[in-house]
Design a protein around this motif. Sequence first.
Motif, mmCIF file in Angstrom:
data_model
loop_
_atom_site.group_PDB
_atom_site.id
_atom_site.type_symbol
_atom_site.label_atom_id
_atom_site.label_comp_id
_atom_site.label_asym_id
_atom_site.label_seq_id
_atom_site.Cartn_x
_atom_site.Cartn_y
_atom_site.Cartn_z
ATOM 1 N N PRO A 61 104.245 18.290 -122.706
ATOM 2 C CA PRO A 61 102.810 18.018 -122.842
ATOM 3 C C PRO A 61 102.258 18.614 -124.139
ATOM 4 N N ASP A 62 101.355 17.892 -124.756
ATOM 5 C CA ASP A 62 100.816 18.329 -126.044
ATOM 6 C C ASP A 62 99.372 17.857 -126.155
ATOM 7 N N HIS A 63 98.459 18.790 -126.450
ATOM 8 C CA HIS A 63 97.055 18.410 -126.619
ATOM 9 C C HIS A 63 96.768 17.914 -128.030
ATOM 10 N N ALA A 64 97.760 17.990 -128.911
ATOM 11 C CA ALA A 64 97.566 17.520 -130.285
ATOM 12 C C ALA A 64 97.743 16.005 -130.369
ATOM 13 N N THR A 65 97.173 15.423 -131.394
ATOM 14 C CA THR A 65 97.423 14.027 -131.735
ATOM 15 C C THR A 65 98.406 13.993 -132.896
ATOM 16 N N THR A 66 99.206 12.935 -132.956
ATOM 17 C CA THR A 66 100.321 12.895 -133.894
ATOM 18 C C THR A 66 100.382 11.555 -134.614
ATOM 19 N N LEU A 67 100.655 11.613 -135.908
ATOM 20 C CA LEU A 67 100.992 10.418 -136.677
ATOM 21 C C LEU A 67 102.506 10.372 -136.811
ATOM 22 N N LEU A 68 103.090 9.212 -136.551
ATOM 23 C CA LEU A 68 104.533 9.058 -136.638
ATOM 24 C C LEU A 68 104.859 7.862 -137.517
ATOM 25 N N LEU A 69 105.626 8.109 -138.570
ATOM 26 C CA LEU A 69 106.101 7.030 -139.438
ATOM 27 C C LEU A 69 107.589 6.859 -139.220
ATOM 28 N N MET A 83 99.936 8.628 -131.980
ATOM 29 C CA MET A 83 100.270 9.055 -130.632
ATOM 30 C C MET A 83 99.171 9.978 -130.125
ATOM 31 N N GLY A 84 98.504 9.557 -129.037
ATOM 32 C CA GLY A 84 97.464 10.387 -128.456
ATOM 33 C C GLY A 84 98.056 11.599 -127.758
ATOM 34 N N ALA A 99 94.548 9.259 -124.750
ATOM 35 C CA ALA A 99 95.568 10.125 -124.158
ATOM 36 C C ALA A 99 96.689 9.275 -123.571
ATOM 37 N N ASP A 100 97.915 9.706 -123.825
ATOM 38 C CA ASP A 100 99.128 9.040 -123.324
ATOM 39 C C ASP A 100 99.274 7.608 -123.840
ATOM 40 N N ARG A 101 98.670 7.332 -124.976
ATOM 41 C CA ARG A 101 98.793 6.002 -125.563
ATOM 42 C C ARG A 101 99.447 6.088 -126.937
ATOM 43 N N VAL A 102 100.162 5.039 -127.291
ATOM 44 C CA VAL A 102 100.748 4.892 -128.622
ATOM 45 C C VAL A 102 100.074 3.701 -129.273
ATOM 46 N N LEU A 103 99.410 3.946 -130.404
ATOM 47 C CA LEU A 103 98.602 2.924 -131.063
ATOM 48 C C LEU A 103 99.231 2.527 -132.396
ATOM 49 N N PRO A 104 99.777 1.302 -132.520
ATOM 50 C CA PRO A 104 100.296 0.855 -133.823
ATOM 51 C C PRO A 104 99.158 0.757 -134.829
ATOM 52 N N LEU A 105 99.372 1.309 -136.028
ATOM 53 C CA LEU A 105 98.310 1.334 -137.029
ATOM 54 C C LEU A 105 98.540 0.360 -138.179
ATOM 55 N N HIS A 124 81.907 19.415 -123.963
ATOM 56 C CA HIS A 124 82.731 18.348 -123.387
ATOM 57 C C HIS A 124 82.867 17.185 -124.371
ATOM 58 N N VAL A 125 81.766 16.793 -125.011
ATOM 59 C CA VAL A 125 81.811 15.704 -125.994
ATOM 60 C C VAL A 125 82.684 16.102 -127.183
ATOM 61 N N LEU A 126 82.557 17.356 -127.623
ATOM 62 C CA LEU A 126 83.339 17.854 -128.758
ATOM 63 C C LEU A 126 84.832 17.695 -128.488
ATOM 64 N N PHE A 127 85.252 18.066 -127.284
ATOM 65 C CA PHE A 127 86.670 17.967 -126.937
ATOM 66 C C PHE A 127 87.112 16.525 -126.738
ATOM 67 N N THR A 128 86.370 15.751 -125.987
ATOM 68 C CA THR A 128 86.832 14.393 -125.687
ATOM 69 C C THR A 128 86.859 13.519 -126.938
ATOM 70 N N ASP A 129 85.863 13.661 -127.813
ATOM 71 C CA ASP A 129 85.867 12.887 -129.060
ATOM 72 C C ASP A 129 86.953 13.366 -130.014
ATOM 73 N N GLY A 130 87.169 14.681 -130.048
ATOM 74 C CA GLY A 130 88.087 15.241 -131.037
ATOM 75 C C GLY A 130 89.536 15.290 -130.605
ATOM 76 N N THR A 131 89.788 15.426 -129.294
ATOM 77 C CA THR A 131 91.169 15.571 -128.825
ATOM 78 C C THR A 131 91.581 14.494 -127.830
ATOM 79 N N GLY A 132 90.628 13.791 -127.245
ATOM 80 C CA GLY A 132 90.953 12.819 -126.206
ATOM 81 C C GLY A 132 91.107 13.447 -124.835
ATOM 82 N N LEU A 133 90.812 14.738 -124.718
ATOM 83 C CA LEU A 133 90.950 15.465 -123.466
ATOM 84 C C LEU A 133 89.672 16.221 -123.149
#
Length: 236
Positions: free
Chosen positions: A39-47, A57-58, A96-102, A162-171
């Motif tokens: 589990p990871d609360h960070a968001t990730t870019l993957l190339l 990656m959320g 969260a838990d989604r992979v979004l092609p960019l 709550h808004v700060l976290f959900t907008d910024g981290t998705g959690l």
Amino acid sequence: MTSLLVPAGLRPWVAGIDVATEEDSAESPAEGRPVADVPDHATTLLLRTDERALVFMGPRTRAAYHLAPPGRSCVRIRMRPGRAQALLGRPVSGLADRVLPLGELPGLDLDLLAADPVAALGAALADRPEPSRRLDEAARLPAGSTIGETASRLGIGERRLHVLFTDGTGLSPKHFARIERVRAVLAAGTGRWADIAASAGYYDQSHMTGEFRRFMGVPPAAFAAGARPAATPCTA
């Protein structure tokens, strides 16, 4: 997997940069090697450098156990809390838990990112104003703090937090804190479980064991001993 040094100019944005090459998997079995994505609360870019495929990656709210495909090379950039929304141009709530092609990101040269991730990120972020540190401050507050206590220490209301976290981290702040505690247990390795539970911010060892099982699929002692859920082929 090789971890690159994040230079000072990128540290307000980036928590870590990892590079995997085909040579890293040269000795892996043909079906791939088992990998635990915790589990990871960070968001990730993957190339994926061999395909020039960029994905977002959320945050990951549950552990995933899979077989890493052999021969795949990639660049993985773990963003600091709240930073991905500045690159995406949108809040990350709902990802969260989604992979979004960019496909691409404005200002980010994918060829340069594959060849020199540090230089590519430096160029992409050079003209952007330094992001607010408020979310960083909230994320660093003691794990045992309540939502009300955290908001009070930051001088903001609970709704704003709550808004700060959900907008910024998705959690939500609570979910972010729960993942942080599990990661603290993982980082501690082995030892007296009661002591690890206390240092990670759990009420007691039983609380830690239940939470860890929900996130990781097995209790902490089993995970540390290598008794983990079966890995499945990676399809992402």
